[in-house]
Write a protein that holds these residues in place. Sequence first.
Motif, PDB file in Angstrom:
ATOM      1  N   ILE A  86      27.883   1.849  12.728  1.00  7.74           N
ATOM      2  CA  ILE A  86      28.298   3.003  13.531  1.00  7.74           C
ATOM      3  C   ILE A  86      28.673   4.166  12.640  1.00  7.74           C
ATOM      4  N   PHE A  87      29.409   3.887  11.564  1.00 15.88           N
ATOM      5  CA  PHE A  87      29.840   4.991  10.709  1.00 15.88           C
ATOM      6  C   PHE A  87      28.679   5.598   9.940  1.00 15.88           C
ATOM      7  N   ALA A  88      27.594   4.844   9.732  1.00 14.08           N
ATOM      8  CA  ALA A  88      26.446   5.374   8.991  1.00 14.08           C
ATOM      9  C   ALA A  88      25.879   6.604   9.680  1.00 14.08           C
ATOM     10  N   ALA A  89      25.739   6.545  10.995  1.00  8.94           N
ATOM     11  CA  ALA A  89      25.180   7.695  11.717  1.00  8.94           C
ATOM     12  C   ALA A  89      26.104   8.903  11.608  1.00  8.94           C
ATOM     13  N   PHE A  90      27.408   8.692  11.829  1.00 11.73           N
ATOM     14  CA  PHE A  90      28.359   9.797  11.723  1.00 11.73           C
ATOM     15  C   PHE A  90      28.493  10.277  10.282  1.00 11.73           C
ATOM     16  N   GLY A  91      28.546   9.347   9.346  1.00  9.50           N
ATOM     17  CA  GLY A  91      28.712   9.711   7.943  1.00  9.50           C
ATOM     18  C   GLY A  91      27.544  10.517   7.405  1.00  9.50           C
ATOM     19  N   LEU A  92      26.343  10.216   7.877  1.00 11.59           N
ATOM     20  CA  LEU A  92      25.185  10.986   7.433  1.00 11.59           C
ATOM     21  C   LEU A  92      25.208  12.407   8.001  1.00 11.59           C
ATOM     22  N   VAL A  93      25.675  12.565   9.231  1.00  8.91           N
ATOM     23  CA  VAL A  93      25.835  13.916   9.794  1.00  8.91           C
ATOM     24  C   VAL A  93      26.894  14.674   9.007  1.00  8.91           C
ATOM     25  N   TRP A  94      27.963  13.983   8.655  1.00 11.54           N
ATOM     26  CA  TRP A  94      29.022  14.569   7.850  1.00 11.54           C
ATOM     27  C   TRP A  94      28.461  15.021   6.502  1.00 11.54           C
ATOM     28  N   ALA A  95      27.664  14.173   5.858  1.00  9.67           N
ATOM     29  CA  ALA A  95      27.052  14.523   4.574  1.00  9.67           C
ATOM     30  C   ALA A  95      26.119  15.727   4.719  1.00  9.67           C
ATOM     31  N   LEU A  96      25.371  15.794   5.825  1.00 13.78           N
ATOM     32  CA  LEU A  96      24.494  16.950   6.052  1.00 13.78           C
ATOM     33  C   LEU A  96      25.291  18.246   6.109  1.00 13.78           C
ATOM     34  N   MET A  97      26.411  18.223   6.826  1.00 14.74           N
ATOM     35  CA  MET A  97      27.211  19.440   6.946  1.00 14.74           C
ATOM     36  C   MET A  97      27.842  19.826   5.615  1.00 14.74           C
ATOM     37  N   LEU A  98      28.317  18.843   4.858  1.00 13.90           N
ATOM     38  CA  LEU A  98      28.993  19.155   3.606  1.00 13.90           C
ATOM     39  C   LEU A  98      28.033  19.555   2.494  1.00 13.90           C
ATOM     40  N   LEU A  99      26.838  19.011   2.495  1.00 13.43           N
ATOM     41  CA  LEU A  99      25.903  19.247   1.386  1.00 13.43           C
ATOM     42  C   LEU A  99      24.845  20.298   1.679  1.00 13.43           C
ATOM     43  N   ARG A 100      24.917  20.952   2.819  1.00 16.43           N
ATOM     44  CA  ARG A 100      23.818  21.812   3.232  1.00 16.43           C
ATOM     45  C   ARG A 100      23.545  22.965   2.269  1.00 16.43           C
ATOM     46  N   LYS A 101      24.525  23.427   1.507  1.00 16.37           N
ATOM     47  CA  LYS A 101      24.291  24.524   0.561  1.00 16.37           C
ATOM     48  C   LYS A 101      24.299  24.058  -0.885  1.00 16.37           C
ATOM     49  N   ARG A 102      24.478  22.773  -1.095  1.00 20.50           N
ATOM     50  CA  ARG A 102      24.634  22.289  -2.470  1.00 20.50           C
ATOM     51  C   ARG A 102      23.448  21.505  -2.996  1.00 20.50           C
ATOM     52  N   VAL A 103      22.615  21.001  -2.121  1.00 19.57           N
ATOM     53  CA  VAL A 103      21.488  20.196  -2.577  1.00 19.57           C
ATOM     54  C   VAL A 103      20.174  20.810  -2.090  1.00 19.57           C
ATOM     55  N   GLY A 156      34.301   8.104  12.734  1.00 18.09           N
ATOM     56  CA  GLY A 156      33.137   8.987  12.641  1.00 18.09           C
ATOM     57  C   GLY A 156      33.331  10.272  13.410  1.00 18.09           C
ATOM     58  N   ILE A 157      33.902  10.175  14.593  1.00 17.73           N
ATOM     59  CA  ILE A 157      34.108  11.379  15.407  1.00 17.73           C
ATOM     60  C   ILE A 157      35.103  12.314  14.737  1.00 17.73           C
ATOM     61  N   VAL A 158      36.206  11.761  14.200  1.00 14.63           N
ATOM     62  CA  VAL A 158      37.199  12.602  13.506  1.00 14.63           C
ATOM     63  C   VAL A 158      36.555  13.278  12.307  1.00 14.63           C
ATOM     64  N   ALA A 159      35.766  12.534  11.548  1.00 10.21           N
ATOM     65  CA  ALA A 159      35.127  13.120  10.366  1.00 10.21           C
ATOM     66  C   ALA A 159      34.188  14.255  10.750  1.00 10.21           C
ATOM     67  N   VAL A 160      33.395  14.063  11.796  1.00 11.12           N
ATOM     68  CA  VAL A 160      32.445  15.105  12.206  1.00 11.12           C
ATOM     69  C   VAL A 160      33.175  16.313  12.790  1.00 11.12           C
ATOM     70  N   LEU A 161      34.264  16.091  13.529  1.00 14.22           N
ATOM     71  CA  LEU A 161      34.992  17.203  14.124  1.00 14.22           C
ATOM     72  C   LEU A 161      35.787  17.999  13.094  1.00 14.22           C
ATOM     73  N   LEU A 162      36.283  17.343  12.049  1.00 13.49           N
ATOM     74  CA  LEU A 162      37.093  18.048  11.052  1.00 13.49           C
ATOM     75  C   LEU A 162      36.266  18.713   9.963  1.00 13.49           C
ATOM     76  N   THR A 163      35.014  18.317   9.807  1.00  9.94           N
ATOM     77  CA  THR A 163      34.188  18.895   8.741  1.00  9.94           C
ATOM     78  C   THR A 163      34.047  20.410   8.848  1.00  9.94           C
ATOM     79  N   PRO A 164      33.814  21.007  10.024  1.00  6.87           N
ATOM     80  CA  PRO A 164      33.733  22.478  10.063  1.00  6.87           C
ATOM     81  C   PRO A 164      35.016  23.156   9.581  1.00  6.87           C
ATOM     82  N   PHE A 165      36.174  22.522   9.811  1.00  9.72           N
ATOM     83  CA  PHE A 165      37.419  23.108   9.314  1.00  9.72           C
ATOM     84  C   PHE A 165      37.492  23.022   7.790  1.00  9.72           C
TER      85      PHE A 165
END
Length: 195
Positions: A86-103, A156-165
Amino acid sequence: MSRRTRRQKLRRQRRATFAPPPPPPPSPGPSLGRITLGALVWLVGSVAYLLLFAVRETTARAWVDGARSLTGGGPRGMAIAGWVIIFAAFGLVWALMLLRKRVHRGWLYAIGAVAVAVSPTALALFPMEGLPIVHLISGPGGGAFVHGMRLAAPAGIVAVLLTPFALAKDTARAPVTMITVACVLLTLVAAPLTT
């Protein structure tokens, strides 16, 4: 060179420095080849995603059977396996948001493709009433597997919701990042300990 010629030359140079720069050339629109390639990639991706949904019981069965063979059906290992899917799907979305300008974009597409590929299996395994696929979870360690999945969902939900902040320029990133990491680690530790 006479004085008059020098003055005229200086005036031309001054005018050239104060003159507005010429407008940039108009950018060409998207080419037909790019549009065709984009449409083809979208079509192939859609077909692949529908096929993943069609064989999601097979992929879900492979995930659960693989987790059982690795952990021997033990509750702690099965809880972690449920947490991971379950966390893999959320964690990958989290990684996409965090790495979008770095990789490089190619890596972003690869991470996105893996997130899309994992999501049908995660959705198929998530325990909801009335799903015909829940029978896959029954067996040794099935309850622990469900427990791990239920703990991973809020992490996963907390990680995805807090990433924009965490990405906002006006906010302090350290507290948001620490809260997110603490939530993820707490649920990971709680999954095997509370089974």
